[in-house]
Enzyme design. Structure first.
Site, short mmCIF file in Angstrom:
data_model
loop_
_atom_site.label_atom_id
_atom_site.label_comp_id
_atom_site.label_asym_id
_atom_site.label_seq_id
_atom_site.Cartn_x
_atom_site.Cartn_y
_atom_site.Cartn_z
CB ILE A 131 -0.91 0.03 1.24
CG1 ILE A 131 -1.76 -1.23 1.33
CG2 ILE A 131 -1.82 1.26 1.21
CD1 ILE A 131 -2.51 -1.36 2.63
CE LYS A 200 3.15 -2.94 9.70
NZ LYS A 200 2.22 -3.97 9.19
#
Length: 407
Positions: A131, A200
């Site tokens: 992504i 993340k």
């Protein structure tokens, strides 16, 4: 011709080499010049590999070569990846990494080192696998005042929760299946306890708000306590997902968290299933934008690393927009109790008549022989915990407390 090196020949590193030679001509065209992999660093032997002549065991051979312009760091962990990355950057060699643990722990230092040596430290693969989210945040969406980012950033936990939602599996059974399919490690703690998602969201928070956010300053709760009863009850209003999010509280403070949340059905995130990931970005110019795709895996992650390599090969100077400042403390990170959301409570049905004395204005979503579940108006997490204490003082055990995601 540019020469590149790959550090680590595991799942991602081998995927980078595979993808490079599979699409070599197209990659070279996008980079604007011929390229080749000159070195692969790994302490193991690969005598049957078609690239066996490229393997080396010392980082010195790479940093002292003189021809290597870009390195793909696919080792994982903080050390020796940190030391090797520093050595490369100090030589003016750009580094592209999939190593979220290293970026979350040392990103500020490595970005500063890259700038000091007119090269780049790129990490698109560290957050969402295939992504594209890092580059859009600091380039495509640079004209926005980004107010919040929320996402499903761990495919393993999303797979487990999907099996609980769709197949009525209990957590332990869904985890076992994830391990059998290779989605979860034999020690799944980094995934199911939320540490992977925490790293993340730290990277995203640092990039969006400009100061390094360390994992130990982010409230993190995994999915190990999620019960099948709650998954089934919540299905009436949404889906339980492990949500990593960050929002700006004021000009000086932000609130990053990782925790299970109820995502209402009207949100696109509620339909993200199996091992897929998604990131929702909210900004004043875009309103909402969602990025969706495979968040892990050999070739998806290698694709992101390879994209960074092409980007690095096209730049002779540091890309300044992809950076953030070091932070001497975490005073700009708010406590998770400041989180504001509607709250889901589940108690034993036998205690339902005691709820009104504490919470009289709630939406009941389940009232059967065993369970009584309701959703409050928007509260802070502090208020929700205080309500839980008041219920306990009234002899009511709160079995489950979950916030609802507010986009």
């Amino acid at each position: 011709m540019s020469k590149i090196a790959v550090l680590g020949y595991g799942v991602v590193g081998s995927g980078v080499v595979e993808l490079f030679y599979k699409n070599k001509e197209k990659i070279e065209k996008k980079a604007g010049h011929e390229m080749d992999v000159k070195f692969i660093l790994d302490i193991r032997e690969f005598p049957d590999s078609p690239y066996k002549d490229k393997f080396v065991k010392s980082i010195d051979e790479i940093v002292n070569d003189g021809e290597v312009t870009t390195v793909a760091e696919c080792m994982g962990g903080v050390e020796p990846a940190f030391t090797f990355t520093k050595q490369c950057l100090e030589k003016g060699i750009s580094v592209c990494t999939s190593n979220k643990e290293l970026v979350a722990a040392k990103g500020d230092e490595l970005l500063a080192l890259a700038q000091a040596n007119s090269c780049n430290y790129f990490f698109e693969a560290s957050v969402g696998g295939a992504i594209p989210i890092i580059r859009p945040l600091h380039r495509c969406l640079a004209g926005n005042d980004i107010t919040s980012v929320a996402g499903i950033l761990n495919g393993t936990t999303n797979f487990i929760l999907t099996k609980m939602i769709n197949d009525g599996m209990k957590f332990d059974d869904a985890l076992k299946l994830a391990q059998e399919l290779g989605y979860a490690e034999s020690n799944p703690a980094a995934d199911v306890e939320g540490h992977d998602a925490c790293r993340k969201i730290c990277i995203i928070s640092s990039l969006v708000y400009g100061r390094h956010v360390y994992p130990d300053s982010v409230y993190t709760k995994g999915i190990t306590d999620i019960k099948l009863e709650d998954v089934q009850i919540v299905d009436k209003i949404g889906a339980i997902k492990l949500i990593a999010q960050v929002s700006r509280i004021s000009d000086e403070t932000i609130l990053p968290t990782v925790m299970p949340m109820i995502v209402p059905h009207e949100s696109l995130l509620s339909s993200v299933s199996d091992v897929f990931n998604a990131v929702m970005v909210n900004g004043d110019g875009i309103d909402k934008v969602m990025f969706y795709g495979r968040g892990a895996g050999k070739l998806p992650t290698a694709s992101a690393v390879m994209g960074d390599i092409v980007e690095a090969e096209k730049h002779s100077k540091t890309v300044l927009s992809q950076s953030w400042e070091a932070a001497s403390d975490n005073s700009f990170v708010e406590d998770y109790t400041k989180l504001s959301a509607k709250m889901y409570f589940r108690i034993n049905a036998a205690d339902k008549d005691k709820v009104n004395t504490v919470c009289s204005n709630a939406e009941v979503i389940c009232s059967d022989d065993n369970n009584y579940a309701f959703v409050t108006e928007k509260l802070s997490m502090k208020q929700a915990l205080e309500m839980q204490d008041k219920l306990k003082n009234n002899g009511v055990e709160v079995i489950t407390l979950l916030p609802l995601l507010s986009e």
